[in-house]
Design a protein around this motif. Structure first.
Motif, mmCIF file in Angstrom:
data_model
loop_
_atom_site.group_PDB
_atom_site.id
_atom_site.type_symbol
_atom_site.label_atom_id
_atom_site.label_comp_id
_atom_site.label_asym_id
_atom_site.label_seq_id
_atom_site.Cartn_x
_atom_site.Cartn_y
_atom_site.Cartn_z
ATOM 1 N N SER A 136 5.182 8.754 2.400
ATOM 2 C CA SER A 136 6.605 8.616 2.725
ATOM 3 C C SER A 136 7.221 7.321 2.212
ATOM 4 O O SER A 136 8.378 7.041 2.490
ATOM 5 N N ASN A 174 0.845 -1.191 0.000
ATOM 6 C CA ASN A 174 0.000 0.000 0.000
ATOM 7 C C ASN A 174 0.880 1.241 0.000
ATOM 8 O O ASN A 174 1.664 1.437 0.929
ATOM 9 N N ASN A 205 7.005 -0.779 7.290
ATOM 10 C CA ASN A 205 7.009 0.472 6.541
ATOM 11 C C ASN A 205 8.341 0.594 5.807
ATOM 12 O O ASN A 205 9.401 0.421 6.403
ATOM 13 N N ALA A 214 5.929 3.131 1.412
ATOM 14 C CA ALA A 214 4.902 2.104 1.255
ATOM 15 C C ALA A 214 4.839 1.249 2.512
ATOM 16 O O ALA A 214 5.807 1.164 3.276
ATOM 17 N N ILE A 215 3.680 0.629 2.694
ATOM 18 C CA ILE A 215 3.505 -0.338 3.778
ATOM 19 C C ILE A 215 3.367 -1.704 3.127
ATOM 20 O O ILE A 215 2.494 -1.915 2.277
ATOM 21 N N THR A 219 2.162 5.026 0.529
ATOM 22 C CA THR A 219 1.955 6.109 1.486
ATOM 23 C C THR A 219 2.761 7.311 1.007
ATOM 24 O O THR A 219 3.616 7.172 0.128
#
Length: 175
Positions: free
Chosen positions: A87, A83, A149, A89-90, A85
């Motif tokens: 900053s 996913n 993260n 990705a997760i 983000t």
């Protein structure tokens, strides 16, 4: 007052006339010689903790030994989601443990030269099991998940994300 002033003047003139004072050991300006040029010293390793004594195992009153890593790769990796983000990705991973009671799930990054050269971000999905025997149970009761993260810097050089378990591995390529 006249006598003390004249006595002081005579003492000052007498001392100033003494040439031996400049070569005397009592003269502070003679305590060190003049400076001379020398080659620079060999490079000394900078150690900021030079005065801190090395730690010994069991050296303190309340010290404990380092924990032992008893984690093993999860039996099967079921799902891999990435996913985005702002900053980075997760990376979300779900897997199935070999038996019930798995805990301490973590994605451990595998770093080696080949992965860096090929742009591969590889993780091993590891879990810990209790020391006592547990039931195998249903697949749903053995489900374990974890997420990590990842920064934009790590993702810029990445073309493939791989998560490895005992029986399989899941990969996701960059579009």
């Amino acid at each position: 007052m006249q006598k003390s002033l004249s006595l002081l003047m005579v003492a000052a003139l007498t001392l100033s006339a003494c040439n031996s004072w400049s070569d005397s050991r009592a003269n502070p300006s003679n305590w060190f010689g003049s400076s001379t040029s020398t080659p620079p010293p060999a490079e000394a390793a900078y150690d900021p903790d030079v005065l801190v004594p090395p730690e010994r195992e069991g050296s303190g009153l309340f010290s404990r030994p380092d924990p032992v890593d008893n984690s093993v790769p999860i039996a099967k990796v079921d799902e891999l989601r990435i996913n985005p983000t702002p900053s980075g990705a997760i990376i979300y991973v779900r897997g199935t443990a070999a038996r019930q009671g798995a805990y301490g799930a973590q994605l451990v990054r595998v770093e080696n030269a080949e992965n860096q050269k090929n742009g591969v971000l590889e993780f091993t999905f590891r879990v810990s099991y209790p020391s006592y025997a547990t039931n195998q149970g249903t697949e749903r009761s053995r489900a374990v998940s974890d997420a990590v993260n990842v920064s934009l810097d790590d993702l810029n050089n990445t073309r493939l994300v791989r998560v490895v378990g005992q029986q399989n591995a899941l990969e996701s390529r960059r579009r």
